[in-house]
Design a protein around this motif. Sequence first.
Motif, PDB file in Angstrom:
ATOM      1  N   GLY A   2     -10.563 101.053 -15.823  1.00 22.45           N
ATOM      2  CA  GLY A   2     -10.832 101.413 -17.198  1.00 22.45           C
ATOM      3  C   GLY A   2      -9.523 101.733 -17.884  1.00 22.45           C
ATOM      4  N   THR A   3      -8.705 100.707 -18.137  1.00 18.80           N
ATOM      5  CA  THR A   3      -7.309 100.889 -18.536  1.00 18.80           C
ATOM      6  C   THR A   3      -7.004 100.181 -19.840  1.00 18.80           C
ATOM      7  OG1 THR A   3      -6.703 100.942 -16.190  1.00 18.80           O
ATOM      8  CG2 THR A   3      -4.919 100.603 -17.766  1.00 18.80           C
ATOM      9  N   LEU A   4      -6.295 100.866 -20.742  1.00 19.60           N
ATOM     10  CA  LEU A   4      -5.763 100.215 -21.935  1.00 19.60           C
ATOM     11  C   LEU A   4      -4.633  99.279 -21.520  1.00 19.60           C
ATOM     12  CD1 LEU A   4      -5.653 103.329 -24.269  1.00 19.60           C
ATOM     13  CD2 LEU A   4      -7.047 101.299 -24.668  1.00 19.60           C
ATOM     14  N   VAL A   5      -4.676  98.046 -22.004  1.00 16.18           N
ATOM     15  CA  VAL A   5      -3.624  97.089 -21.667  1.00 16.18           C
ATOM     16  C   VAL A   5      -2.283  97.527 -22.253  1.00 16.18           C
ATOM     17  CG1 VAL A   5      -2.852  94.701 -21.966  1.00 16.18           C
ATOM     18  CG2 VAL A   5      -5.253  95.178 -21.449  1.00 16.18           C
ATOM     19  N   GLY A   6      -2.323  98.103 -23.453  1.00 16.24           N
ATOM     20  CA  GLY A   6      -1.092  98.484 -24.131  1.00 16.24           C
ATOM     21  C   GLY A   6      -0.672  97.436 -25.136  1.00 16.24           C
ATOM     22  N   ALA A   7       0.387  97.698 -25.851  1.00 14.17           N
ATOM     23  CA  ALA A   7       0.811  96.798 -26.922  1.00 14.17           C
ATOM     24  C   ALA A   7       1.382  95.488 -26.400  1.00 14.17           C
ATOM     25  CB  ALA A   7       1.838  97.504 -27.803  1.00 14.17           C
ATOM     26  N   ALA A   8       1.903  95.472 -25.163  1.00 12.45           N
ATOM     27  CA  ALA A   8       2.511  94.263 -24.601  1.00 12.45           C
ATOM     28  C   ALA A   8       1.515  93.542 -23.702  1.00 12.45           C
ATOM     29  CB  ALA A   8       3.751  94.636 -23.802  1.00 12.45           C
ATOM     30  N   PRO A   9       1.563  92.201 -23.652  1.00 16.54           N
ATOM     31  CA  PRO A   9       0.639  91.453 -22.793  1.00 16.54           C
ATOM     32  C   PRO A   9       0.932  91.670 -21.319  1.00 16.54           C
ATOM     33  CG  PRO A   9       2.269  89.988 -23.758  1.00 16.54           C
ATOM     34  CD  PRO A   9       2.459  91.316 -24.419  1.00 16.54           C
ATOM     35  N   VAL A  10      -0.072  91.397 -20.486  1.00 22.14           N
ATOM     36  CA  VAL A  10       0.031  91.534 -19.035  1.00 22.14           C
ATOM     37  C   VAL A  10      -0.194  90.156 -18.416  1.00 22.14           C
ATOM     38  CG1 VAL A  10      -1.074  92.525 -16.991  1.00 22.14           C
ATOM     39  CG2 VAL A  10      -0.709  93.940 -19.016  1.00 22.14           C
ATOM     40  N   ALA A  11       0.544  89.841 -17.360  1.00 21.24           N
ATOM     41  CA  ALA A  11       0.416  88.538 -16.702  1.00 21.24           C
ATOM     42  C   ALA A  11      -0.886  88.468 -15.907  1.00 21.24           C
ATOM     43  CB  ALA A  11       1.608  88.303 -15.782  1.00 21.24           C
ATOM     44  N   LEU A  12      -1.567  87.338 -16.020  1.00 22.45           N
ATOM     45  CA  LEU A  12      -2.752  87.053 -15.213  1.00 22.45           C
ATOM     46  C   LEU A  12      -2.394  86.018 -14.169  1.00 22.45           C
ATOM     47  CD1 LEU A  12      -5.529  86.798 -17.956  1.00 22.45           C
ATOM     48  CD2 LEU A  12      -5.208  88.654 -16.309  1.00 22.45           C
ATOM     49  N   ALA A  13      -2.923  86.179 -12.960  1.00 23.55           N
ATOM     50  CA  ALA A  13      -2.607  85.277 -11.856  1.00 23.55           C
ATOM     51  C   ALA A  13      -3.869  84.611 -11.340  1.00 23.55           C
ATOM     52  CB  ALA A  13      -1.921  86.061 -10.734  1.00 23.55           C
ATOM     53  N   ALA A  14      -3.678  83.635 -10.462  1.00 18.07           N
ATOM     54  CA  ALA A  14      -4.797  82.936  -9.850  1.00 18.07           C
ATOM     55  C   ALA A  14      -5.714  83.916  -9.148  1.00 18.07           C
ATOM     56  CB  ALA A  14      -4.262  81.900  -8.860  1.00 18.07           C
ATOM     57  N   ASN A  15      -7.023  83.661  -9.249  1.00 16.13           N
ATOM     58  CA  ASN A  15      -8.075  84.466  -8.610  1.00 16.13           C
ATOM     59  C   ASN A  15      -8.278  85.843  -9.221  1.00 16.13           C
ATOM     60  OD1 ASN A  15      -9.036  82.666  -6.562  1.00 16.13           O
ATOM     61  ND2 ASN A  15      -7.123  83.016  -5.441  1.00 16.13           N
ATOM     62  N   ASP A  16      -7.566  86.176 -10.278  1.00 10.25           N
ATOM     63  CA  ASP A  16      -7.808  87.446 -10.957  1.00 10.25           C
ATOM     64  C   ASP A  16      -9.233  87.478 -11.513  1.00 10.25           C
ATOM     65  OD1 ASP A  16      -5.361  88.516 -10.440  1.00 10.25           O
ATOM     66  OD2 ASP A  16      -4.539  88.264 -12.464  1.00 10.25           O
ATOM     67  N   VAL A  17      -9.844  88.648 -11.478  1.00 13.40           N
ATOM     68  CA  VAL A  17     -11.193  88.838 -12.017  1.00 13.40           C
ATOM     69  C   VAL A  17     -11.143  89.907 -13.100  1.00 13.40           C
ATOM     70  CG1 VAL A  17     -13.574  89.510 -11.520  1.00 13.40           C
ATOM     71  CG2 VAL A  17     -12.265  88.208  -9.829  1.00 13.40           C
ATOM     72  N   ILE A  18     -11.617  89.550 -14.294  1.00 16.22           N
ATOM     73  CA  ILE A  18     -11.701  90.491 -15.402  1.00 16.22           C
ATOM     74  C   ILE A  18     -13.158  90.930 -15.497  1.00 16.22           C
ATOM     75  CG2 ILE A  18     -11.271  90.872 -17.860  1.00 16.22           C
ATOM     76  CD1 ILE A  18      -9.348  88.504 -17.780  1.00 16.22           C
ATOM     77  N   ALA A  19     -13.420  92.230 -15.304  1.00 19.83           N
ATOM     78  CA  ALA A  19     -14.785  92.724 -15.147  1.00 19.83           C
ATOM     79  C   ALA A  19     -15.514  92.858 -16.476  1.00 19.83           C
ATOM     80  CB  ALA A  19     -14.764  94.072 -14.427  1.00 19.83           C
ATOM     81  N   ALA A  20     -16.839  92.930 -16.376  1.00 21.18           N
ATOM     82  CA  ALA A  20     -17.690  93.165 -17.545  1.00 21.18           C
ATOM     83  C   ALA A  20     -17.302  94.470 -18.217  1.00 21.18           C
ATOM     84  CB  ALA A  20     -19.153  93.218 -17.118  1.00 21.18           C
ATOM     85  N   GLY A  21     -17.329  94.462 -19.562  1.00 16.55           N
ATOM     86  CA  GLY A  21     -16.935  95.625 -20.338  1.00 16.55           C
ATOM     87  C   GLY A  21     -15.536  95.535 -20.880  1.00 16.55           C
ATOM     88  N   SER A  22     -14.734  94.603 -20.354  1.00  9.00           N
ATOM     89  CA  SER A  22     -13.350  94.457 -20.799  1.00  9.00           C
ATOM     90  C   SER A  22     -13.290  93.966 -22.238  1.00  9.00           C
ATOM     91  CB  SER A  22     -12.596  93.481 -19.886  1.00  9.00           C
ATOM     92  OG  SER A  22     -12.507  93.980 -18.562  1.00  9.00           O
ATOM     93  N   GLU A  23     -12.205  94.327 -22.922  1.00  9.19           N
ATOM     94  CA  GLU A  23     -11.957  93.894 -24.296  1.00  9.19           C
ATOM     95  C   GLU A  23     -10.808  92.889 -24.289  1.00  9.19           C
ATOM     96  OE1 GLU A  23     -11.221  96.231 -28.478  1.00  9.19           O
ATOM     97  OE2 GLU A  23      -9.761  96.616 -26.880  1.00  9.19           O
ATOM     98  N   LEU A  24     -11.105  91.638 -24.637  1.00  5.27           N
ATOM     99  CA  LEU A  24     -10.083  90.602 -24.726  1.00  5.27           C
ATOM    100  C   LEU A  24      -9.647  90.471 -26.179  1.00  5.27           C
ATOM    101  CD1 LEU A  24     -11.649  87.841 -22.420  1.00  5.27           C
ATOM    102  CD2 LEU A  24     -10.221  89.807 -21.788  1.00  5.27           C
ATOM    103  N   VAL A  25      -8.325  90.519 -26.414  1.00  2.00           N
ATOM    104  CA  VAL A  25      -7.816  90.490 -27.781  1.00  2.00           C
ATOM    105  C   VAL A  25      -6.751  89.403 -27.917  1.00  2.00           C
ATOM    106  CG1 VAL A  25      -8.300  92.949 -28.139  1.00  2.00           C
ATOM    107  CG2 VAL A  25      -6.064  92.240 -27.236  1.00  2.00           C
ATOM    108  N   ALA A  26      -6.183  89.319 -29.111  1.00  2.00           N
ATOM    109  CA  ALA A  26      -5.150  88.323 -29.400  1.00  2.00           C
ATOM    110  C   ALA A  26      -4.037  88.394 -28.366  1.00  2.00           C
ATOM    111  CB  ALA A  26      -4.590  88.552 -30.802  1.00  2.00           C
TER     112      ALA A  26
END
Length: 635
Positions: A147-171
Motif C-alpha cells: 500500500g505504497t505511494l509511487v511518488g513523483a518519479a516513475p518506478v521501473a517495472l520488470a518481467a513477471n511483476d504483478v500489480i495488485a487490485a486497488g492500485s492507481e495507475l497514472v500518467a
Amino acid sequence: MRISRREFLKYCSIAAGALGLTTTDLLKIEDAFAKIGNGGPHVVWIPGQACTGCTMSLANTIKERDIASLLLFDIDLDYNEQLCAAAGELAVEAAVSAIGKTMVLAIEGAIPSAATGGDEHFCTIWSRTGGILAAGSSVAALPSANGTLVGAAPVALAANDVIAAGSELVAGTTLPAGTLVANAADRAAMTALGASFTTAISTMYGTDRTNQNFTVGGAGITVAGGDTVEITGGTDQGNSNGQTVTQGSVLNTGSSIANGTIATSSFDRLYLSSVNTSATWTYAGTANNWVLGGGPVVLTAPRAVSGPMVLAAGSIIAAGSSMKTGTRVIGSTTQGLFITNSGIATLFSGYGTTAEANVLAAPLPLSGSQEIFLNGSVTLPPLGGPWTLGGTAEADKTMLHECELFGTSAAAILCVGTCASFGGIPAAAGNRTGASGAAYKGLTKPGKYNGALKQFANKIINISGCPPHSDWIVGTIAYILATNFQLPPVEAYARPMEFYGQYQCNAGPCEWRYNQGYTIAEENAQYANPKGPLTTLPDGIHGIPASSFINSSKLYLQKWGPSTETATLGQRAVGCIGVLGCKGRKTKADCSLRRWNADQPGKYGTGWCVMGGSGCKGCTEPAFPDKVGKFFNFA
C-alpha cells in the motif's frame, strides 16, 4: 529515529503517569501495539460535507465496548480526521497503506461532484502524489510495497511483476503488449483509453501455466511437497453463495484442501468452513489472502471456486475436477502429474490461447489526466522490459476522487449518516456543489441508483440518521467482522434490518400514543416493546420488533390534546403528535425502542426526539430534509 521496545514502554510509563492512566490502561496500549501488523481488519473513514456529528456519535459508543477498546482491539482505524493518531503526510500514508488489504471504507458526509469551472473543486480532503501500488503487488523495484505511494518519479517495472487490485495507475505508466489483465472492468477502462485485447499469448508466459481447459483424469492429482497450484476462480455477483458455472475452476467431490492453502474469496472460506467446522482462517497480511488451518477440508460435493486459491502441498485435486486455462503449477513433480492426468503432453508449453480476450495486444501508455483504479490484478510478461509505473507530482485530491479509489478495493462501504447515504442537508435545494449520497441522491425509487458512487451499489450499506445512533454504526461494523466481511440483511434502501426494519411508531413504545392501550408503566419499561415481542431473523441472532402487533394507521384516532391522566402527567397534553409535525409513522429506525444516551453496554437509552416532545424529524429517510414536510405544525 529508531527506539527499542524497552525504551518505548519506558516512555509510555512516564506518559501514563503524566496523564493519570492506570497500569491496566498501559497494558491495553502495549497489547494493541503488539497486534499491529498481524492483519487486523482495516477501516478508512473519509469525511466530506459533514458536521462531524457521525464521528461524535461513534466516539460515544458503549454498545459492546467503548471507543478506545474498539480502536485498540477490534479494528485498525487507518484514517479518521478526528480519531487517528497520525497527521499530515503520515495520515495520508496510513490511509493509503490499507489499499489492497481487507478493508472497509466508511464515508461521512455528502459527496460533492460539481465544479464551477477552472480549478475550483469542492471538498478537497488532502494532497498527495499520484500513483499507488496496492498491498499484494509484486514489483521487483519496490520489494516492500504494501500500500505504497509511487511518488513523483516513475518506478521501473520488470518481467513477471504483478500489480495488485486497488492500485492507481497514472500518467507515465506503460503496460506492454502481452500484459494479462484479469478483470473485465479493467479491460473496459483500458479499452476506453484505446487499448485492444487478444486471446493469443504464444509462449510469452513461460512454462508454469496451463494453456487450455481440461478435466483431471486418472486417480487425481496430489500436490507434491514444496509445490503449489494456483487455480482460477470467478465470482458471480448475482449468486448469493458466489458459485459460478461460467468461469473458474471446479473441484470435484473428494478433493482435499490441505492446511496452508490460501483462499482469497470470502465465499470460498465460508463454504470450506461449513464443510469442516474445525477449519480456521488466518490473515496472510496482503490483499484478501487468508491461510487455512484446522484442516484438511475434504469436499463432499463439487465446488466452483469463487476466487483464486493457492493449494498447498498435500492438497488433492480429485478426478473429474475441471481446471481452467492459466492454472499455475509451481514445481516439476506436480507439473508431471498434471500432464499425466490430463493426457496433454504440451500442457505447459506457454499459455497459447486464453479462454477470453484478456491480453493486451499492443502497449498501453497513460498520459495527461488518464488514470485507472484496478479492480483486479495485472501481470506483466516474463520476457522483455523494463517498463514504467508512473508517478505524478503532489496535487489536491477531492473526496469524490478518493472515494472512487478506496471504494474499488474495499470489501464493504459504510455510508455513515444521512448525508453520506442520501445527500442530506448538503444536497438540499439550492446547493451548488452537486452533493449527493453514495448510492442515492434524495428521494428516489429503491434500486434506482443516482448517487456519486452508484458503481459500488452492491457493497454499500447505508447507516442513515442525523446523526445515526452509535449502536447502528458499531453494530453494523461488528456484523461485518463477525461474518468475515459479509453484508448484513438490509431493507430496500440498503439499511440494516436490525436497526431500520420498522417505522418508529412500530419499533418501540411511544409515550404519546395512549390510544393504543399503553399504561404509563409500559411506556417507561426498558428493553422491550410491551405490545410486540422481538422477531428472529433467519440468522438466528439479530431480531427486529414484529410489525403485526401495532397498527400505526390508528394513531390519529386520538390526536394530540389535553391529558386525561393529569394526576401523573400534570397538565401536559398526550396523544399522537403527528398533528404537530411528527414524522414517526413514515420514518424507519428503532429510536423509539433503543433510545439515546445509554449509560452502560447492552442498556437502552434514556430518551429520543419524540419523548422530548419535539416529534420525529424523519432524519433517517431519503426525503430528508426537503421532502419530509414541515418540521413543526400549529395544532
